[in-house]
Design a protein around this motif. Structure first.
Motif, short mmCIF file in Angstrom:
data_model
loop_
_atom_site.label_atom_id
_atom_site.label_comp_id
_atom_site.label_asym_id
_atom_site.label_seq_id
_atom_site.Cartn_x
_atom_site.Cartn_y
_atom_site.Cartn_z
N ASP A 217 38.60 -13.94 20.12
CA ASP A 217 38.08 -14.72 19.00
C ASP A 217 39.17 -15.67 18.47
O ASP A 217 38.90 -16.84 18.18
N LYS A 218 40.40 -15.17 18.40
CA LYS A 218 41.50 -16.01 17.92
C LYS A 218 41.74 -17.18 18.87
O LYS A 218 41.94 -18.33 18.43
N GLU A 219 41.71 -16.91 20.18
CA GLU A 219 41.89 -17.97 21.20
C GLU A 219 40.83 -19.05 21.04
O GLU A 219 41.12 -20.25 21.08
N ILE A 220 39.58 -18.60 20.84
CA ILE A 220 38.46 -19.55 20.74
C ILE A 220 38.54 -20.34 19.44
O ILE A 220 38.30 -21.55 19.42
N ARG A 221 38.93 -19.70 18.35
CA ARG A 221 39.10 -20.42 17.08
C ARG A 221 40.17 -21.50 17.21
O ARG A 221 40.04 -22.60 16.65
N ASN A 222 41.23 -21.21 17.96
CA ASN A 222 42.29 -22.20 18.20
C ASN A 222 41.75 -23.39 19.00
O ASN A 222 42.08 -24.54 18.72
N LEU A 223 40.91 -23.09 20.00
CA LEU A 223 40.30 -24.14 20.81
C LEU A 223 39.38 -25.03 19.96
O LEU A 223 39.37 -26.26 20.10
N ILE A 224 38.64 -24.40 19.06
CA ILE A 224 37.75 -25.16 18.17
C ILE A 224 38.56 -26.03 17.22
O ILE A 224 38.19 -27.18 16.94
N LYS A 225 39.70 -25.51 16.76
CA LYS A 225 40.58 -26.30 15.87
C LYS A 225 41.11 -27.52 16.62
O LYS A 225 41.16 -28.63 16.07
N GLU A 226 41.47 -27.33 17.89
CA GLU A 226 41.92 -28.45 18.72
C GLU A 226 40.81 -29.50 18.86
O GLU A 226 41.07 -30.71 18.81
N SER A 227 39.58 -29.01 19.04
CA SER A 227 38.44 -29.92 19.19
C SER A 227 38.19 -30.70 17.90
O SER A 227 37.91 -31.91 17.94
N GLU A 228 38.32 -30.01 16.77
CA GLU A 228 38.15 -30.65 15.47
C GLU A 228 39.22 -31.74 15.28
O GLU A 228 38.90 -32.87 14.88
N ASP A 229 40.48 -31.40 15.58
CA ASP A 229 41.58 -32.36 15.42
C ASP A 229 41.40 -33.56 16.35
O ASP A 229 41.64 -34.71 15.95
N PHE A 230 40.97 -33.28 17.59
CA PHE A 230 40.73 -34.36 18.56
C PHE A 230 39.67 -35.32 18.03
O PHE A 230 39.84 -36.56 18.09
N ALA A 231 38.59 -34.77 17.50
CA ALA A 231 37.50 -35.60 16.96
C ALA A 231 37.97 -36.41 15.75
O ALA A 231 37.71 -37.61 15.65
N LYS A 232 38.70 -35.75 14.86
CA LYS A 232 39.15 -36.43 13.64
C LYS A 232 40.12 -37.57 13.94
O LYS A 232 40.11 -38.61 13.28
N HIS A 233 40.98 -37.39 14.95
CA HIS A 233 42.01 -38.37 15.24
C HIS A 233 41.60 -39.41 16.29
O HIS A 233 42.38 -40.33 16.59
N SER A 234 40.42 -39.26 16.84
CA SER A 234 39.93 -40.26 17.80
C SER A 234 39.45 -41.51 17.06
O SER A 234 39.06 -41.45 15.90
N LYS A 235 39.47 -42.64 17.77
CA LYS A 235 39.08 -43.91 17.15
C LYS A 235 37.56 -44.05 17.05
O LYS A 235 36.82 -43.50 17.86
N GLU A 236 37.16 -44.86 16.09
CA GLU A 236 35.75 -45.27 16.01
C GLU A 236 35.47 -46.23 17.17
O GLU A 236 36.39 -46.94 17.61
N PRO A 237 34.24 -46.30 17.66
CA PRO A 237 33.94 -47.25 18.74
C PRO A 237 34.09 -48.70 18.24
O PRO A 237 33.86 -48.98 17.06
N GLU A 238 34.49 -49.60 19.14
CA GLU A 238 34.53 -51.03 18.80
C GLU A 238 33.10 -51.52 18.60
O GLU A 238 32.16 -51.00 19.22
N SER A 239 32.93 -52.53 17.78
CA SER A 239 31.58 -53.06 17.52
C SER A 239 30.93 -53.61 18.79
O SER A 239 29.71 -53.57 18.95
N SER A 240 31.76 -54.08 19.73
CA SER A 240 31.22 -54.61 21.00
C SER A 240 30.52 -53.52 21.82
O SER A 240 29.68 -53.81 22.68
N GLU A 241 30.88 -52.25 21.55
CA GLU A 241 30.29 -51.12 22.29
C GLU A 241 28.78 -51.01 22.02
O GLU A 241 28.06 -50.44 22.82
N LEU A 242 28.32 -51.60 20.92
CA LEU A 242 26.89 -51.60 20.60
C LEU A 242 26.05 -52.22 21.72
O LEU A 242 24.89 -51.88 21.89
N TYR A 243 26.65 -53.16 22.46
CA TYR A 243 25.88 -53.93 23.45
C TYR A 243 26.06 -53.43 24.88
O TYR A 243 25.53 -54.03 25.80
N THR A 244 26.82 -52.37 25.07
CA THR A 244 26.98 -51.83 26.43
C THR A 244 25.94 -50.73 26.66
O THR A 244 25.42 -50.12 25.73
N ASP A 245 25.63 -50.48 27.93
CA ASP A 245 24.68 -49.43 28.34
C ASP A 245 23.30 -49.62 27.70
O ASP A 245 22.59 -48.65 27.46
N VAL A 246 22.94 -50.87 27.42
CA VAL A 246 21.63 -51.14 26.83
C VAL A 246 20.78 -51.91 27.84
O VAL A 246 21.24 -52.90 28.41
#
Length: 323
Positions: A292-321
């Protein structure tokens, strides 16, 4: 195959995967409440045995498609929790580059094809994927998941008819968590035994205790053999339960606290597997705390990764459409 056929390492692996889903979903709920996850968010807390048990019975190359309650199944398919959490947070490092959010997550490499926001839309899509598998003379089964609320949609039966008529390699899995968007199966369905829904199309059905990993695995293994033998589709009704509301905006006032607590205390899929492991001396209470402790640490890493990742560029709105 009974539980005795698994190695200790395999059983511990299944337990850790179910625990990963539980902790991920708890964190997603917390981040949603803080406003770090936007849009809709549907948690599968309580339903972990269905995702992990069905995936464990699958073969390499099999595909998976589900509804908007999708984080758990994608984790069961061994996708990176960091990338899923980043998608929930709408970041460019997410699996859909931040454009899909909670309801539209994908991992084609892991054969996980979503994440679909329209109720039961994934059923005809999964059936079409099974048609492609047969047409291309592949031996791949498509696991198609939907809820008890989606069962009453017309396109489900159009898909059933086609799958049965052409003997397509698809396993339909109804995750019957009893309340759809807030109406109990008993109030919305004349025949509440949902595994019978394919009978008029010649689709064999089975009701399964979706709160027990080994029962889910065994029933799914039978369905896999059924499909591989060229017998066409099979329908599994997994009797499961969600502890939270339909979505994060649902207070779930339509059921009593006593009912929810009874399931948590007596039928929790993770606690049931943990008790089995401790009783059989596969893992001790102390080892389970360490997992459980190992998994909680992994989830904390996932949370930090998400928080510190960049927002998509506005140009990304027009890709994959499609235009």
């Amino acid at each position: 195959m009974k539980e005795e056929n698994f190695t200790k390492e395999q059983i511990i692996g299944f337990y850790k995967k179910m625990l990963l889903i539980r902790r991920f979903e708890e964190k997603a709920g917390q981040l949603y409440g803080m406003g770090l996850i936007g849009g809709f968010c549907h948690l599968s807390i309580g339903q972990e045995a269905v995702a992990v048990g069905t995936h464990a019975a699958s073969k390499l190359g099999n595909a998976f498609i589900t509804s908007y309650r999708d984080h758990g199944l994608m984790l069961a398919c061994d996708s990176d929790p960091k990338v899923i959490m980043a998608e929930l947070a709408g970041k460019e490092t997410g699996c859909s580059k931040g454009k899909g959010g909670s309801m539209h997550i994908f991992d084609v490499e892991k054969k996980f094809f979503g994440g679909h926001g329209i109720v039961s839309a994934q059923v005809p899509i999964g059936t079409g994927m099974a048609f492609a598998s047969k047409y291309q003379k592949k031996d791949d089964i498509v696991f198609t998941y939907f809820g008890d609320g989606a069962v009453n949609q017309g396109q489900v039966y159009e898909a059933f008819n086609m799958a049965s008529l052409w003997a397509l390699p698809v396993i339909y899995i109804i995750e019957n968590n009893e309340y759809a968007m807030g109406t109990s199966v008993q109030r919305s369905t004349l025949v509440p035994e949902l595994y019978k829904r394919g009978e008029s199309f010649g689709i064999k059905g089975k009701q399964v205790d979706g709160m027990d990993f080994f029962t889910v695995y065994e029933a799914t293994s039978e369905a896999v053999e059924h499909c591989h033998a060229g017998n066409g589709p099979m329908l599994l009704e997994m009797k499961t339960y969600r502890y939270r509301g339909h979505s994060m905006s649902d207070p779930a006032n339509y059921r009593s606290k006593e009912e929810v607590e009874n399931v948590k205390q007596n039928h929790d899929p993770i606690e049931t597997l943990k008790k089995y492991m401790v009783d059989k001396k596969i893992a001790s209470e102390e080892e389970c705390k360490k997992f459980d402790k190992e998994i909680r640490n992994l989830i904390k890493e996932s949370e930090d990764f998400a928080k510190h990742s960049k927002e998509p560029e506005s140009s990304e709105l027009y890709t994959d459409v499609y235009k």
